[in-house]
Motif scaffolding. Sequence first.
Motif, PDB file in Angstrom:
ATOM      1  N   ARG A  53       0.839  -1.207   0.000  1.00 55.53           N
ATOM      2  CA  ARG A  53       0.000   0.000   0.000  1.00 55.53           C
ATOM      3  C   ARG A  53       0.874   1.257   0.000  1.00 55.53           C
ATOM      4  NH1 ARG A  53      -2.761   3.508   3.633  1.00 55.53           N
ATOM      5  NH2 ARG A  53      -4.725   4.183   2.720  1.00 55.53           N
ATOM      6  N   TRP A  55       3.949   1.559  -1.237  1.00 53.37           N
ATOM      7  CA  TRP A  55       4.511   1.692  -2.572  1.00 53.37           C
ATOM      8  C   TRP A  55       3.484   2.251  -3.545  1.00 53.37           C
ATOM      9  CZ3 TRP A  55       9.116   1.797  -4.718  1.00 53.37           C
ATOM     10  CH2 TRP A  55      10.194   1.299  -3.994  1.00 53.37           C
ATOM     11  N   TYR A  56       2.245   1.748  -3.450  1.00 56.64           N
ATOM     12  CA  TYR A  56       1.180   2.230  -4.336  1.00 56.64           C
ATOM     13  C   TYR A  56       0.953   3.729  -4.135  1.00 56.64           C
ATOM     14  CZ  TYR A  56      -3.571   3.141  -5.927  1.00 56.64           C
ATOM     15  OH  TYR A  56      -4.670   3.697  -6.513  1.00 56.64           O
ATOM     16  N   LEU A  57       0.853   4.159  -2.886  1.00 53.59           N
ATOM     17  CA  LEU A  57       0.637   5.577  -2.613  1.00 53.59           C
ATOM     18  C   LEU A  57       1.826   6.419  -3.060  1.00 53.59           C
ATOM     19  CD1 LEU A  57      -1.054   5.363   0.896  1.00 53.59           C
ATOM     20  CD2 LEU A  57      -2.133   5.892  -1.294  1.00 53.59           C
ATOM     21  N   THR A  58       3.037   5.908  -2.879  1.00 51.18           N
ATOM     22  CA  THR A  58       4.229   6.629  -3.307  1.00 51.18           C
ATOM     23  C   THR A  58       4.255   6.798  -4.824  1.00 51.18           C
ATOM     24  OG1 THR A  58       5.456   5.767  -1.411  1.00 51.18           O
ATOM     25  CG2 THR A  58       6.754   6.595  -3.264  1.00 51.18           C
ATOM     26  N   ILE A  59       3.950   5.745  -5.539  1.00 50.19           N
ATOM     27  CA  ILE A  59       3.935   5.815  -7.003  1.00 50.19           C
ATOM     28  C   ILE A  59       2.846   6.769  -7.471  1.00 50.19           C
ATOM     29  CG2 ILE A  59       3.419   4.472  -9.083  1.00 50.19           C
ATOM     30  CD1 ILE A  59       4.922   2.147  -7.712  1.00 50.19           C
ATOM     31  N   ARG A  60       1.690   6.718  -6.835  1.00 51.24           N
ATOM     32  CA  ARG A  60       0.610   7.639  -7.206  1.00 51.24           C
ATOM     33  C   ARG A  60       1.011   9.088  -6.971  1.00 51.24           C
ATOM     34  NH1 ARG A  60      -4.935   6.852  -4.354  1.00 51.24           N
ATOM     35  NH2 ARG A  60      -5.172   9.053  -4.806  1.00 51.24           N
ATOM     36  N   LEU A  61       1.624   9.347  -5.827  1.00 53.71           N
ATOM     37  CA  LEU A  61       2.059  10.702  -5.507  1.00 53.71           C
ATOM     38  C   LEU A  61       3.126  11.181  -6.486  1.00 53.71           C
ATOM     39  CD1 LEU A  61       1.880  13.074  -3.497  1.00 53.71           C
ATOM     40  CD2 LEU A  61       3.698  11.960  -2.194  1.00 53.71           C
ATOM     41  N   ALA A  63       3.581  10.150  -9.564  1.00 50.83           N
ATOM     42  CA  ALA A  63       2.963  10.351 -10.878  1.00 50.83           C
ATOM     43  C   ALA A  63       2.188  11.661 -10.917  1.00 50.83           C
ATOM     44  CB  ALA A  63       2.043   9.176 -11.211  1.00 50.83           C
ATOM     45  N   ARG A  64       1.480  11.977  -9.842  1.00 48.96           N
ATOM     46  CA  ARG A  64       0.761  13.253  -9.795  1.00 48.96           C
ATOM     47  C   ARG A  64       1.725  14.426  -9.827  1.00 48.96           C
ATOM     48  NH1 ARG A  64      -3.430  13.017  -4.996  1.00 48.96           N
ATOM     49  NH2 ARG A  64      -3.782  15.141  -5.725  1.00 48.96           N
TER      50      ARG A  64
END
Length: 99
Positions: A53, A55-61, A63-64
């Motif tokens: 979770r 890693w997912y949030l880090t990648i999303r952040l 990318a934004r």
Amino acid sequence: CWPLCLLIALLACWALVAAVPAVLLADALLQHAYAAKQREIDDFVDGALHVVRLWYLTIRLAARRLARVARGQVRRALDGRSAAEAVRDLATHPVGTSV
């Protein structure tokens, strides 16, 4: 053709007879291991899910943030013009717009 089908069916039955006891034995061993160390396994799975979770949030952040920086760069490069105007200028004056 039917001898080949019969041979395949016999091999499949033999594989099933050989595989079922091995699968049942592996399942029993896994259940025993899980029962003995249930708390540790649950903590490990929970920790792994937290890491996924994060890693997912880090990648999303990231990318934004990358999209926001890219939009800013494009906005600065267009200098207040629309994209259509920039393309038109590039098509009509390729050397003058590249500088």
